[in-house]
Scaffold this motif. Structure first.
Motif, PDB file in Angstrom:
ATOM      1  N   GLY A  79       0.780  -1.230   0.000  1.00  0.00           N
ATOM      2  CA  GLY A  79       0.000   0.000   0.000  1.00  0.00           C
ATOM      3  C   GLY A  79       0.809   1.274   0.000  1.00  0.00           C
ATOM      4  N   THR A  80       2.109   1.201   0.290  1.00  0.00           N
ATOM      5  CA  THR A  80       2.960   2.391   0.313  1.00  0.00           C
ATOM      6  C   THR A  80       3.526   2.647  -1.077  1.00  0.00           C
ATOM      7  N   LEU A  81       3.445   3.899  -1.530  1.00  0.00           N
ATOM      8  CA  LEU A  81       3.938   4.273  -2.854  1.00  0.00           C
ATOM      9  C   LEU A  81       5.328   4.895  -2.746  1.00  0.00           C
ATOM     10  N   TYR A  82       6.225   4.432  -3.590  1.00  0.00           N
ATOM     11  CA  TYR A  82       7.587   4.936  -3.630  1.00  0.00           C
ATOM     12  C   TYR A  82       7.862   5.528  -5.008  1.00  0.00           C
ATOM     13  N   GLU A  83       8.644   6.608  -5.037  1.00  0.00           N
ATOM     14  CA  GLU A  83       9.198   7.124  -6.280  1.00  0.00           C
ATOM     15  C   GLU A  83      10.618   6.574  -6.378  1.00  0.00           C
ATOM     16  N   GLY A  88      23.055   9.826 -10.328  1.00  0.00           N
ATOM     17  CA  GLY A  88      24.354   9.297 -10.721  1.00  0.00           C
ATOM     18  C   GLY A  88      24.288   7.784 -10.821  1.00  0.00           C
ATOM     19  N   TYR A  89      25.179   7.115 -10.078  1.00  0.00           N
ATOM     20  CA  TYR A  89      25.195   5.662 -10.097  1.00  0.00           C
ATOM     21  C   TYR A  89      24.238   5.058  -9.068  1.00  0.00           C
ATOM     22  N   TRP A  90      23.624   5.903  -8.273  1.00  0.00           N
ATOM     23  CA  TRP A  90      22.739   5.411  -7.222  1.00  0.00           C
ATOM     24  C   TRP A  90      21.330   5.189  -7.764  1.00  0.00           C
ATOM     25  N   ARG A  91      20.696   4.166  -7.273  1.00  0.00           N
ATOM     26  CA  ARG A  91      19.276   3.910  -7.518  1.00  0.00           C
ATOM     27  C   ARG A  91      18.567   4.191  -6.203  1.00  0.00           C
ATOM     28  N   ILE A  92      17.607   5.111  -6.199  1.00  0.00           N
ATOM     29  CA  ILE A  92      17.062   5.646  -4.946  1.00  0.00           C
ATOM     30  C   ILE A  92      15.547   5.512  -4.925  1.00  0.00           C
ATOM     31  N   ALA A  93      15.034   5.052  -3.784  1.00  0.00           N
ATOM     32  CA  ALA A  93      13.592   5.021  -3.545  1.00  0.00           C
ATOM     33  C   ALA A  93      13.255   6.102  -2.528  1.00  0.00           C
ATOM     34  N   VAL A  94      12.240   6.912  -2.828  1.00  0.00           N
ATOM     35  CA  VAL A  94      11.831   8.025  -1.955  1.00  0.00           C
ATOM     36  C   VAL A  94      10.381   7.798  -1.546  1.00  0.00           C
ATOM     37  N   VAL A  95      10.086   8.062  -0.269  1.00  0.00           N
ATOM     38  CA  VAL A  95       8.725   7.841   0.217  1.00  0.00           C
ATOM     39  C   VAL A  95       8.329   8.959   1.181  1.00  0.00           C
ATOM     40  N   GLN A  96       7.051   9.333   1.137  1.00  0.00           N
ATOM     41  CA  GLN A  96       6.468  10.284   2.089  1.00  0.00           C
ATOM     42  C   GLN A  96       5.525   9.500   2.983  1.00  0.00           C
TER      43      GLN A  96
END
Length: 648
Positions: A79-83, A88-96
């Motif tokens: 149920g949680t949505l991540y962007e 750069g070389y990092w793969r990042i997930a962001v969540v509010q």
């Protein structure tokens, strides 16, 4: 060309790319200081350790973060949505996630479980308490939970929860501050230049409205090194530390100062909240940049490197484990040194209840990544160790064998053909049991052997490290941590500052009364916590009812009370050598430090029989012999138990 190459091998996050990889291309990649895995067919597999998760509470904090990442896609988990995107070389997930400690703890756990990141940040805004200006950035060393405590007759007694950012991240934060170039990562930068500090903060569910509030006054009184206040830090770091043993995740909290408690105004909130969030985001991405390219190790994999970690550790990591730093480092140096004449074998020896097993457990967790397999065998008795050794076939994924001898042979063969394993034989009590356990292990130096034993005579089996009782300060720290009078994550040097001077002195006095024996101290702390007793009252009860207090069982990490531990040891000693029991009973009524051996001539006029009796007591570490002075020493808690057994 290098970008084209990466586009070929990174089409999907963490997936394997089957592509022809020439020697020339390998050289080009290596010249770029990037490292990838090669398999036998020149295929490449990409590690997922490049993942980072950044958690925010509210919308403008979230917006400040996603402004830094590209190629964003939405991903959903429970149920949680991540962007999810790139930096750069990092793969990042962001969540509010919204505000509050409980929400932060839940969503941090979920993110770690789902993404298995190497680095996790909590980034947002906070209120300034002291030593900061609007727009400044704080990288939190630790977070005090100011709402934790206990209601007593004379008011509210603070018992703070304390969360700490991981050491490596604190070091990296300090590096970014020293570098003084992090401002360039701020999006929509204006002519204002904020400062950055690496300092403690406080957290709680209640909004701190002003400097006149009771909460603010309590914070200033009890946590006067904190420079900012927020609402999610304790929940976030609790989740982080719950996952440290298995995931090894690095984490830190970064906060921009959006208002000052001394002089709040709605206009300032509206103006500074998005600016402070952008500053905090800029600092976070400066840290990611300084962390460097995520390493996708590029050397050829060996069979042991590609295999999954094998472990059957019987206990969780003991969060109250205190001290022993030098012992653990010495142990690691011996086990990992090259060309060891001791064949990479160490025996931790000492009296019952001194913490040999707990030290071995702490070593296994602390150096978990240094071994491909960590195997644990209970060595309590010759038949027990054989049975448990044979059962390692299940742990190692070997075929099930009906006969014990066949299973033992299969395990020996596995040990003989694999590298980088640690085999722990726990509680091989006597020299005879230690030798029997060692005889099961093939004479190879490819792995490491760690024994815990009471015997002081480890002979040719292993290099010996004595685990001694704790000094008063260390023992006092263990006591107040276990009693939960201070947070277990609080550094040892800061523990005295969280207690009244008299309470800290009493804690050390209790440790001294218990002879620094960790088992006794742990159960004393459990008694204080469960009964709700003050330290002073515990000490008084111990003086008046010593044997009854030693019979208390905490139902925690230790399966037996102090009393039962030494009562059983006395029974085993007397079964082997009745005269040894007589010697120990005599020791119980003498001064514990420095008992002349000549006193035991009244028990036997045969010095060889006395030597044999003392050797048996040595085998269980119930006494220590000082040969050059012809003296014995005995632990005072052993004396108390033996005296009680005599009375019975």
């Amino acid at each position: 060309m290098f970008k084209t190459l990466l586009d070929q091998i990174l089409p999907k996050w963490g997936k394997k790319a089957n592509t022809d990889f020439s020697l020339e291309k390998k050289k080009q990649v290596q010249e770029k200081n990037d490292v990838l895995f090669y398999d036998e067919n020149n295929d490449m597999s990409i590690s997922n350790s490049l993942q980072a998760v950044i958690i925010t509470a509210i919308e403008f904090e979230f917006n400040a973060i996603v402004a830094h990442i590209s190629d964003r896609d939405e991903e959903k988990h429970k149920g949680t949505l991540y962007e999810v995107g790139k930096f750069g070389y990092w793969r990042i997930a962001v969540v509010q996630i919204g505000m509050g400690d409980s929400r932060a703890a839940l969503e941090t756990e979920r993110a770690i479980e789902y993404f298995k990141p190497s680095h996790v940040f909590f980034v947002g805004v906070a209120g300034g308490i002291k030593d900061v200006k609007l727009g400044d950035v704080i990288a939190a060393t630790k977070v005090y939970g100011y709402e934790f405590g206990k209601v007593v007759d004379d008011g509210f007694k603070t018992r703070p929860e304390i969360g700490q950012s991981t050491y490596a991240m604190m070091q990296r934060g300090q590096s970014v501050v020293r570098d003084k170039k992090w401002h360039k990562w701020i999006k929509d930068k204006d002519d204002y230049t904020p400062n950055a500090l690496v300092k403690p903060i406080v957290a709680g569910e209640k909004v701190v409205a002003s400097v006149r509030s009771a909460i603010y006054q309590g914070i200033r009184n009890h946590y006067n090194d904190a420079v900012a206040v927020e609402m999610e830090g304790i929940g976030f770091l609790t989740a982080i530390h719950a996952n440290l043993g298995t995931q090894g995740v690095e984490a830190i909290i970064i906060r921009g100062i959006s208002d000052l408690l001394a002089g709040k105004s709605p206009e300032e909130d509206e103006q500074w909240q998005p600016r402070a969030a952008r500053h905090a985001a800029g600092f976070a991405f400066a840290m990611l940049y300084k962390l460097g390219k995520p390493k996708l190790y590029l050397n050829r994999k060996t069979a042991s490197e590609s295999a999954p970690k094998i472990s059957n550790l019987p206990l969780h990591r003991n969060r109250f484990f205190t001290g022993r730093t030098d012992t653990l480092e010495n142990l690691h140096n011996i086990l990992k040194k090259e060309n060891s004449v001791a064949l990479y074998s160490v025996a931790l020896n000492g009296i019952g209840g001194v913490g040999k097993t707990q030290t071995a457990i702490e070593y296994a967790y602390r150096y978990y990544d240094d071994y491909q397999a960590i195997l644990w065998v209970l060595g309590d008795g010759e038949e027990t160790v054989r049975n448990n050794f044979a059962k390692l076939t299940n742990v190692l994924g070997l075929p099930k064998l009906e006969k014990q001898e066949d299973a033992i042979a299969a395990v020996r063969n596995w040990l003989n053909t694999h590298d980088d394993w640690l085999l722990v034989i726990d509680n091989a009590e006597t020299a005879k049991e230690l030798k029997a356990a060692n005889d099961l292990i093939p004479p190879t130096s490819r792995g490491r052997r760690l024994f815990t034993t009471r015997t002081q005579a480890t002979g040719h089996v292993a290099e010996s490290i004595e685990i001694d009782c704790l000094e008063e300060i260390t023992g006092g720290t263990l006591l107040v941590r276990r009693a939960k009078l201070v947070d277990w994550r609080l550094p040892m040097e800061e523990v005295p500052t969280m207690l009244k001077k008299q309470d800290w002195q009493t804690a050390q006095n209790i440790s001294e009364e218990l002879g620094g024996l960790p088992l006794a101290i742990d159960q004393a702390g459990a008694y204080v916590e469960q009964i709700g007793l003050s330290l002073n009252d515990y000490l008084s009860h111990y003086h008046d009812y010593t044997s009854q207090m030693l019979k208390f069982e905490s139902q925690g990490l230790y399966p037996r009370s102090v009393y039962v531990t030494f009562q059983m040891a006395l029974e085993k000693v007397e079964k082997r050598e009745p005269l040894a029991g007589d010697v120990l009973r005599m020791c119980a009524f003498l001064h514990p430090d420095g008992i002349p051996e000549e006193l035991f001539n009244t028990l036997s006029d045969n010095p060889l029989l006395l030597d044999s009796a003392i050797a048996v007591l040595n085998d269980y570490s119930l006494v220590k012999r000082i040969p050059e002075q012809r003296l014995l020493t005995v632990h005072r808690v052993v004396q108390e138990v033996v005296k009680e057994v005599c009375d019975e």
